[in-house]
Design an enzyme around this catalytic site. Structure first.
Site, short mmCIF file in Angstrom:
data_model
loop_
_atom_site.label_atom_id
_atom_site.label_comp_id
_atom_site.label_asym_id
_atom_site.label_seq_id
_atom_site.Cartn_x
_atom_site.Cartn_y
_atom_site.Cartn_z
N TRP A 160 0.84 -1.19 0.00
CA TRP A 160 0.00 0.00 0.00
C TRP A 160 0.89 1.25 0.00
CZ3 TRP A 160 -5.32 -0.33 -0.14
CH2 TRP A 160 -6.02 0.87 0.01
N HIS B 297 -0.62 -5.93 6.34
CA HIS B 297 -1.48 -6.04 5.16
C HIS B 297 -0.66 -6.30 3.91
CE1 HIS B 297 -5.23 -4.74 7.24
NE2 HIS B 297 -4.31 -4.34 8.10
N HIS C 39 -3.70 -11.48 2.54
CA HIS C 39 -3.82 -11.32 3.99
C HIS C 39 -5.28 -11.30 4.44
CE1 HIS C 39 -4.33 -7.16 2.62
NE2 HIS C 39 -5.01 -6.97 3.74
N ASP D 158 -7.85 -9.32 7.12
CA ASP D 158 -8.05 -8.19 8.01
C ASP D 158 -8.66 -8.72 9.29
OD1 ASP D 158 -9.44 -5.58 5.79
OD2 ASP D 158 -7.46 -6.53 5.86
N HIS E 274 -8.41 -3.63 12.48
CA HIS E 274 -7.88 -2.79 11.39
C HIS E 274 -8.70 -1.51 11.23
CE1 HIS E 274 -6.22 -1.53 7.62
NE2 HIS E 274 -7.26 -1.90 6.91
N GLU F 47 -7.86 -10.27 1.42
CA GLU F 47 -7.51 -9.32 0.34
C GLU F 47 -6.17 -9.72 -0.26
OE1 GLU F 47 -7.59 -6.00 2.97
OE2 GLU F 47 -9.61 -5.39 2.42
N1 KYN Z 1 -1.52 -0.75 4.43
C1 KYN Z 1 -2.43 0.28 4.52
C2 KYN Z 1 -2.04 1.49 5.06
C3 KYN Z 1 -2.95 2.53 5.21
C4 KYN Z 1 -4.26 2.32 4.75
C5 KYN Z 1 -4.66 1.11 4.21
C6 KYN Z 1 -3.74 0.10 4.09
C7 KYN Z 1 -4.12 -1.19 3.50
O1 KYN Z 1 -3.33 -2.09 3.34
C8 KYN Z 1 -5.52 -1.42 3.13
C9 KYN Z 1 -5.96 -2.70 3.73
N2 KYN Z 1 -5.43 -3.85 3.04
C10 KYN Z 1 -7.46 -2.83 3.80
O2 KYN Z 1 -7.87 -3.59 4.64
O3 KYN Z 1 -8.20 -2.25 3.05
ZN ZN Z 2 -9.43 -4.47 4.19
ZN ZN Z 3 -6.15 -5.37 4.51
#
Ligand code: KYN
Ligand code: ZN
Ligand code: ZN
Length: 212
Positions: free
Chosen positions: A18, A48, A52, A54, A58, A175
């Site tokens: 991300w 993440h 992975h 959640d 989170h 995800e």
């Molecule tokens: N690493 C991040 C840092 C900041 C904001 C979102 C992420 C995400 O990875 C999104 C996550 N996978 C999600 O569950 O939507």
């Molecule tokens: Zn997510």
């Molecule tokens: Zn995630």
């Protein structure tokens, strides 16, 4: 004869993460040498990273962590569908996309949204889920949603509407799956999060096993 499909990304140095998140690193901390019989390493990674799960923590400060997340949703019958031709870049999976592709009852749904998984790049316009689609899945008995895209919500979402709808329906979340080269249909899913206390997410080794 059953077949196992590995639907997990390879966690490796340089794996796309991300934007702004911690890059993956595998650092050797012990080396086989006189007086030391072993190699040992440390992992540095975002929770993440790659394929992975959640946990509720989170997106909910009061949510359970990975160690306390019930496991039943992550093992069992799952249906893989392909919406990569129906949902455009930057678009949302709407109920109309699902209606003709799912049975009346479904326990777990995996949705392919990428035409080809971007192993070496990052698509900031990845398709995501409309909250109404989450509700439709829940109404059909779904207890896990798995996607190949990095998030249920669009990258620029600040309200996380799909995540909060999942929270309200009690569904589990996967995800970053790799759903290329897997025929659509029914499988057994196995994709357990690690038992990490305090974790808001966990890498999974996700596989689909064909049903004889
Ligand atoms: N690493 C991040 C840092 C900041 C904001 C979102 C992420 C995400 O990875 C999104 C996550 N996978 C999600 O569950 O939507
Ligand atoms: Zn997510
Ligand atoms: Zn995630």
């Amino acid at each position: 004869m059953t077949r196992i499909y590995d639907i997990s990304q390879t966690i490796r140095p340089g794996i796309p993460v991300w934007p702004g998140d911690r890059s993956f690193a595998l650092n050797r901390t012990w080396n086989i040498e006189p007086g030391c019989p072993v190699n040992v390493s440390e992992l540095v990674m975002s929770t993440h990273t790659g394929s992975h799960a959640d946990s509720r923590l989170h997106f909910d400060e009061q949510g359970v962590d990975c160690a306390a997340t019930p496991l039943d949703a992550y093992i069992g019958p799952a249906t893989l569908i392909d919406l990569s031709a129906e949902v455009p870049s930057g678009g949302l999976v709407e109920p109309r996309h699902l209606e003709g592709k799912l049975p009346a009852r479904v326990e777990r749904v995996l949705i392919k949204l990428f035409d080809r998984f971007p192993h070496e790049g990052w698509d900031p316009k990845f398709p995501a889920m409309h909250p109404d689609s989450i509700q439709l899945l829940a109404d059909r008995g779904c207890k896990l949603i798995g996607l190949d895209v990095p998030s249920l919500d669009p990258q620029d979402s600040k309200t996380l509407d799909a995540h909060f709808k999942v929270d309200a329906t009690g569904m589990a979340i996967l995800e970053g799956l790799v759903l290329d080269n897997v025929p659509t249909g029914d499988y057994e899913l196995i994709a357990l999060p690690l038992k990490i206390e305090g974790a808001d997410g966990s890498p999974v080794r996700a596989v689909l096993r064909s049903i004889p």
